[in-house]
Design a protein around this motif. Sequence first.
Motif, PDB file in Angstrom:
ATOM      1  N   ARG A   1       8.896 -10.443  -6.708  1.00 54.14           N
ATOM      2  CA  ARG A   1      10.250  -9.871  -6.560  1.00 54.14           C
ATOM      3  C   ARG A   1      11.257 -10.855  -7.119  1.00 54.14           C
ATOM      4  NH1 ARG A   1      10.846  -6.066  -1.812  1.00 54.14           N
ATOM      5  NH2 ARG A   1      13.014  -6.577  -2.128  1.00 54.14           N
TER       6      ARG A   1
ATOM      7  N   GLU B   1       9.223  -2.588 -11.691  1.00 54.05           N
ATOM      8  CA  GLU B   1       9.760  -1.646 -10.699  1.00 54.05           C
ATOM      9  C   GLU B   1       9.870  -0.225 -11.264  1.00 54.05           C
ATOM     10  OE1 GLU B   1      13.514  -3.500  -9.969  1.00 54.05           O
ATOM     11  OE2 GLU B   1      12.595  -5.285  -9.106  1.00 54.05           O
TER      12      GLU B   1
ATOM     13  N   HIS C   1      10.883 -15.208  -9.852  1.00 57.51           N
ATOM     14  CA  HIS C   1      10.155 -14.256  -9.005  1.00 57.51           C
ATOM     15  C   HIS C   1       9.522 -14.988  -7.835  1.00 57.51           C
ATOM     16  CE1 HIS C   1       9.362 -11.497 -12.731  1.00 57.51           C
ATOM     17  NE2 HIS C   1      10.652 -11.631 -12.454  1.00 57.51           N
TER      18      HIS C   1
END
Length: 155
Positions: A54, A115, A50
């Motif tokens: 993300r 997410e 990450h």
Amino acid sequence: MDVELRVNGRVERLRLDPRVTLLDALRDRLGLTGTKKGCDRGQCGACTVHVDDRRVLSCLTLAGSAAGSRVTTIEGLARGDKLHPVQQAFIEHDGFQCGFCTSGQIMSAVAVLREGQARSAGQIREQMSGNICRCGAYANIVDAVRTAWAAEVTD
Ligand code: FES
Ligand code: FES
């Protein structure tokens, strides 16, 4: 070039060739070998980490481009002796065989949960389709992610 990386909450200062990937910096310079090099060309997902929460393929990311960002690897997921819920779920569901793809699978799964993309087995398969498992542990991986998702939504 001088690069300052923030990896798993620690500031690391490295002098690197500008062509060094984040994957090689993590493994070869920082000794964080939990992140695996499978294909080294963006095709397998074993190197997933990450960057600022993300998921990225660290074999396709230059270390210099991660300067100033928060990098999290598989070594940074547990809190002391307490495994991350996704790590625990992988153990409970036998979500691996040889284990080579597993850190990448887990890092992807943590991002998929964050997410909100784990509502069904089909969605999990689609969202994690970039993570290849040569051992074919997919059914158990999906079960593990579903369990972690269920624990999160009922938490
Ligand atoms: Fe990065 Fe395969 S090692 S995608
Ligand atoms: Fe062996 Fe996935 S557990 S490649």
